[in-house]
Design a protein around this motif. Structure first.
Motif, PDB file in Angstrom:
ATOM      1  N   ILE A   1      17.521  65.404  20.392  1.00 33.59           N
ATOM      2  CA  ILE A   1      17.198  66.458  21.345  1.00 33.59           C
ATOM      3  C   ILE A   1      16.125  67.345  20.723  1.00 33.59           C
ATOM      4  CG2 ILE A   1      18.139  68.396  22.658  1.00 33.59           C
ATOM      5  CD1 ILE A   1      20.954  67.073  22.071  1.00 33.59           C
ATOM      6  N   GLU A   2      15.027  67.531  21.417  1.00 36.59           N
ATOM      7  CA  GLU A   2      13.971  68.432  20.947  1.00 36.59           C
ATOM      8  C   GLU A   2      13.897  69.606  21.909  1.00 36.59           C
ATOM      9  OE1 GLU A   2      10.219  66.615  20.232  1.00 36.59           O
ATOM     10  OE2 GLU A   2      11.023  65.210  18.771  1.00 36.59           O
ATOM     11  N   SER A   3      14.781  70.571  21.713  1.00 39.68           N
ATOM     12  CA  SER A   3      14.809  71.741  22.576  1.00 39.68           C
ATOM     13  C   SER A   3      15.368  72.921  21.808  1.00 39.68           C
ATOM     14  CB  SER A   3      15.691  71.465  23.802  1.00 39.68           C
ATOM     15  OG  SER A   3      15.867  72.651  24.554  1.00 39.68           O
ATOM     16  N   PRO A   4      14.783  74.101  22.004  1.00 42.25           N
ATOM     17  CA  PRO A   4      15.336  75.294  21.361  1.00 42.25           C
ATOM     18  C   PRO A   4      16.490  75.905  22.168  1.00 42.25           C
ATOM     19  CG  PRO A   4      13.336  75.869  22.526  1.00 42.25           C
ATOM     20  CD  PRO A   4      13.505  74.372  22.652  1.00 42.25           C
ATOM     21  N   GLU A   5      16.795  75.343  23.329  1.00 38.30           N
ATOM     22  CA  GLU A   5      17.845  75.896  24.195  1.00 38.30           C
ATOM     23  C   GLU A   5      19.228  75.661  23.603  1.00 38.30           C
ATOM     24  OE1 GLU A   5      17.130  77.745  26.848  1.00 38.30           O
ATOM     25  OE2 GLU A   5      15.042  77.393  26.332  1.00 38.30           O
ATOM     26  N   ALA A   6      20.213  76.411  24.090  1.00 39.10           N
ATOM     27  CA  ALA A   6      21.608  76.200  23.689  1.00 39.10           C
ATOM     28  C   ALA A   6      22.041  74.810  24.134  1.00 39.10           C
ATOM     29  CB  ALA A   6      22.505  77.259  24.315  1.00 39.10           C
ATOM     30  N   ILE A   7      22.908  74.167  23.353  1.00 40.71           N
ATOM     31  CA  ILE A   7      23.409  72.830  23.659  1.00 40.71           C
ATOM     32  C   ILE A   7      24.925  72.921  23.805  1.00 40.71           C
ATOM     33  CG2 ILE A   7      23.565  70.428  22.888  1.00 40.71           C
ATOM     34  CD1 ILE A   7      20.675  71.324  23.262  1.00 40.71           C
TER      35      ILE A   7
END
Length: 112
Positions: free
Chosen positions: A88-94
């Motif tokens: 996953i390449e995302s700075p969002e909460a997971i």
């Protein structure tokens, strides 16, 4: 005619380039089955990637993840089958939720 996905993970497709990874850590967690989702990682602008792994080897003991606390994650979340991983390449909460029973998982998180 093909479909164009402007935000897909193809070379040079990011809206802005991400910083290089300078350090990485591994975290263990239990992803719960049931009515609520498990927070895997907080939103973090310094995060460069997460590799989320389902360490359960029981066939069918899958888990799903999403970028927000989705109440219908069991039908709409991204599937990670038993024994598999997802980058996953995302700075969002997971967030994640186990489909059948609790799942032992871990994730590597890169920061830059």
């Amino acid at each position: 005619m093909g479909v164009i996905y402007p935000q897909a993970s193809f070379k040079n497709s990011r809206v802005s380039s991400r910083k290089p990874t300078t350090q990485a850590r591994t975290y263990d967690l239990i992803v719960k089955a049931g009515a609520s989702n498990t927070l895997v990682a907080q939103k973090d602008q310094k995060r460069t990637y997460i590799s989320l792994r389902n360490n359960d080897l029981t066939p069918g003991n899958d888990m799903r993840f999403d970028y927000f606390d989705n109440p219908s994650m069991l039908t709409n979340g991204f599937l990670i089958k038993a024994g598999e991983a997802y980058d996953i390449e995302s700075p969002e909460a997971i967030y994640a939720r186990a489909v059948v029973s609790d799942v032992e998982a871990n994730y590597d998180q890169g920061e830059g």
